[in-house]
Design a protein around this motif. Structure first.
Motif, PDB file in Angstrom:
ATOM      1  N   ILE A  87       0.837  -1.200   0.000  1.00  9.58           N
ATOM      2  CA  ILE A  87       0.000   0.000   0.000  1.00  9.58           C
ATOM      3  C   ILE A  87       0.872   1.250   0.000  1.00  9.58           C
ATOM      4  O   ILE A  87       1.824   1.357   0.782  1.00  9.58           O
ATOM      5  CB  ILE A  87      -0.927   0.047   1.240  1.00  9.58           C
ATOM      6  CG1 ILE A  87      -1.816  -1.192   1.302  1.00  9.58           C
ATOM      7  CG2 ILE A  87      -1.744   1.333   1.269  1.00  9.58           C
ATOM      8  CD1 ILE A  87      -2.846  -1.300   0.207  1.00  9.58           C
ATOM      9  N   VAL A  88       0.541   2.203  -0.878  1.00  9.67           N
ATOM     10  CA  VAL A  88       1.191   3.519  -0.876  1.00  9.67           C
ATOM     11  C   VAL A  88       0.079   4.564  -0.839  1.00  9.67           C
ATOM     12  O   VAL A  88      -0.806   4.560  -1.695  1.00  9.67           O
ATOM     13  CB  VAL A  88       2.090   3.740  -2.107  1.00  9.67           C
ATOM     14  CG1 VAL A  88       2.729   5.123  -2.061  1.00  9.67           C
ATOM     15  CG2 VAL A  88       3.158   2.655  -2.208  1.00  9.67           C
ATOM     16  N   VAL A  89       0.137   5.427   0.168  1.00  7.99           N
ATOM     17  CA  VAL A  89      -0.832   6.509   0.298  1.00  7.99           C
ATOM     18  C   VAL A  89      -0.162   7.784  -0.195  1.00  7.99           C
ATOM     19  O   VAL A  89       0.955   8.102   0.212  1.00  7.99           O
ATOM     20  CB  VAL A  89      -1.300   6.679   1.758  1.00  7.99           C
ATOM     21  CG1 VAL A  89      -2.277   7.843   1.887  1.00  7.99           C
ATOM     22  CG2 VAL A  89      -1.914   5.380   2.266  1.00  7.99           C
ATOM     23  N   VAL A  90      -0.868   8.501  -1.086  1.00  7.99           N
ATOM     24  CA  VAL A  90      -0.324   9.721  -1.665  1.00  7.99           C
ATOM     25  C   VAL A  90      -1.275  10.869  -1.346  1.00  7.99           C
ATOM     26  O   VAL A  90      -2.464  10.799  -1.658  1.00  7.99           O
ATOM     27  CB  VAL A  90      -0.159   9.593  -3.190  1.00  7.99           C
ATOM     28  CG1 VAL A  90       0.388  10.887  -3.785  1.00  7.99           C
ATOM     29  CG2 VAL A  90       0.729   8.401  -3.542  1.00  7.99           C
ATOM     30  N   GLU A  91      -0.730  11.902  -0.704  1.00  8.44           N
ATOM     31  CA  GLU A  91      -1.478  13.149  -0.527  1.00  8.44           C
ATOM     32  C   GLU A  91      -1.033  14.074  -1.642  1.00  8.44           C
ATOM     33  O   GLU A  91       0.163  14.230  -1.900  1.00  8.44           O
ATOM     34  CB  GLU A  91      -1.182  13.777   0.823  1.00  8.44           C
ATOM     35  CG  GLU A  91      -1.836  13.067   1.989  1.00  8.44           C
ATOM     36  CD  GLU A  91      -1.615  13.839   3.273  1.00  8.44           C
ATOM     37  OE1 GLU A  91      -2.426  14.742   3.564  1.00  8.44           O
ATOM     38  OE2 GLU A  91      -0.624  13.545   3.960  1.00  8.44           O
ATOM     39  N   ALA A  92      -2.011  14.679  -2.305  1.00  8.94           N
ATOM     40  CA  ALA A  92      -1.681  15.497  -3.471  1.00  8.94           C
ATOM     41  C   ALA A  92      -2.685  16.629  -3.623  1.00  8.94           C
ATOM     42  O   ALA A  92      -3.754  16.620  -3.014  1.00  8.94           O
ATOM     43  CB  ALA A  92      -1.671  14.626  -4.723  1.00  8.94           C
ATOM     44  N   LYS A  93      -2.304  17.598  -4.455  1.00 13.93           N
ATOM     45  CA  LYS A  93      -3.176  18.735  -4.741  1.00 13.93           C
ATOM     46  C   LYS A  93      -3.188  18.963  -6.241  1.00 13.93           C
ATOM     47  O   LYS A  93      -2.149  18.966  -6.897  1.00 13.93           O
ATOM     48  CB  LYS A  93      -2.670  19.991  -4.038  1.00 13.93           C
ATOM     49  CG  LYS A  93      -3.565  21.198  -4.277  1.00 13.93           C
ATOM     50  CD  LYS A  93      -3.553  22.102  -3.083  1.00 13.93           C
ATOM     51  CE  LYS A  93      -4.543  23.208  -3.184  1.00 13.93           C
ATOM     52  NZ  LYS A  93      -5.810  22.907  -2.563  1.00 13.93           N
ATOM     53  N   GLY A  94      -4.390  19.163  -6.770  1.00 18.67           N
ATOM     54  CA  GLY A  94      -4.527  19.462  -8.190  1.00 18.67           C
ATOM     55  C   GLY A  94      -4.126  20.893  -8.490  1.00 18.67           C
ATOM     56  O   GLY A  94      -4.141  21.766  -7.616  1.00 18.67           O
ATOM     57  N   ASP A  95      -3.765  21.136  -9.729  1.00 20.79           N
ATOM     58  CA  ASP A  95      -3.411  22.466 -10.231  1.00 20.79           C
ATOM     59  C   ASP A  95      -3.987  22.536 -11.640  1.00 20.79           C
ATOM     60  O   ASP A  95      -3.295  22.311 -12.623  1.00 20.79           O
ATOM     61  CB  ASP A  95      -1.893  22.629 -10.231  1.00 20.79           C
ATOM     62  CG  ASP A  95      -1.448  23.970 -10.797  1.00 20.79           C
ATOM     63  OD1 ASP A  95      -2.262  24.918 -10.830  1.00 20.79           O
ATOM     64  OD2 ASP A  95      -0.279  24.069 -11.218  1.00 20.79           O
ATOM     65  N   ASN A  96      -5.299  22.812 -11.723  1.00 18.81           N
ATOM     66  CA  ASN A  96      -6.010  22.686 -12.989  1.00 18.81           C
ATOM     67  C   ASN A  96      -7.019  23.810 -13.172  1.00 18.81           C
ATOM     68  O   ASN A  96      -7.460  24.430 -12.212  1.00 18.81           O
ATOM     69  CB  ASN A  96      -6.743  21.344 -13.031  1.00 18.81           C
ATOM     70  CG  ASN A  96      -5.799  20.168 -12.878  1.00 18.81           C
ATOM     71  OD1 ASN A  96      -5.034  19.871 -13.783  1.00 18.81           O
ATOM     72  ND2 ASN A  96      -5.833  19.508 -11.728  1.00 18.81           N
TER      73      ASN A  96
END
Length: 147
Positions: A87-96
């Motif tokens: 399992i890999v958890v990724v926190e991310a933010k869009g830029d769209n």
């Protein structure tokens, strides 16, 4: 693969796809790393909530539709990776930005499950209100004619 290798794969995928120049964004590693029977689960209770089953459904039905709702190639910038076994958890933010000029900068928590170096499952958690406000409701699947 171990947790460290899985984490590195996801870091490489996000780095390639998050280039500031839309023309330089590369999703080839993501596509190549998706298992044929992968599934993407959009969690929640809104029009986008569903399971996209199979690599083709993820790339064409989900990502293909999202591309029609954004001005440039999608950009999601990861800022945290947490790995534990497969399992890999990724926190991310869009830029769209949408074609209408509406910002779509959603916050994401994406939970990836990998198997033998391939992505088998993705669970997406995000701001569902922002998704529908900026992108609109997800289209209903067309009715299929009876055979």
């Amino acid at each position: 693969m171990n947790a460290s290798a899985n984490k590195k794969l996801l870091q490489d995928i996000f780095a390639a796809a998050a280039h500031p120049d839309p023309a330089a964004r590369d999703r080839a590693l993501f596509s190549a790393s998706l298992a044929d029977d992968a599934k993407w689960v959009v969690t929640g209770q809104y029009s986008w909530s569903r399971t996209f089953a199979g690599k083709e459904a993820i790339l064409k039905d989900l990502h293909g539709y999202v591309r029609t709702r954004l001005r440039d190639r999608t950009r999601t910038v990861a800022h945290r990776f947490i790995a534990d076994d497969d399992i890999v958890v990724v926190e991310a933010k869009g830029d769209n930005v949408t074609p209408e000029g509406v910002r779509y900068d959603n916050d994401y928590c994406l939970v990836f499950r990998l198997e033998h170096g391939k992505i088998k499952e993705i669970r997406e958690y995000c701001d569902s209100v922002l998704t529908e406000k900026a992108l609109g409701p997800f289209p209903q699947a067309p009715a299929r004619a009876a055979s």
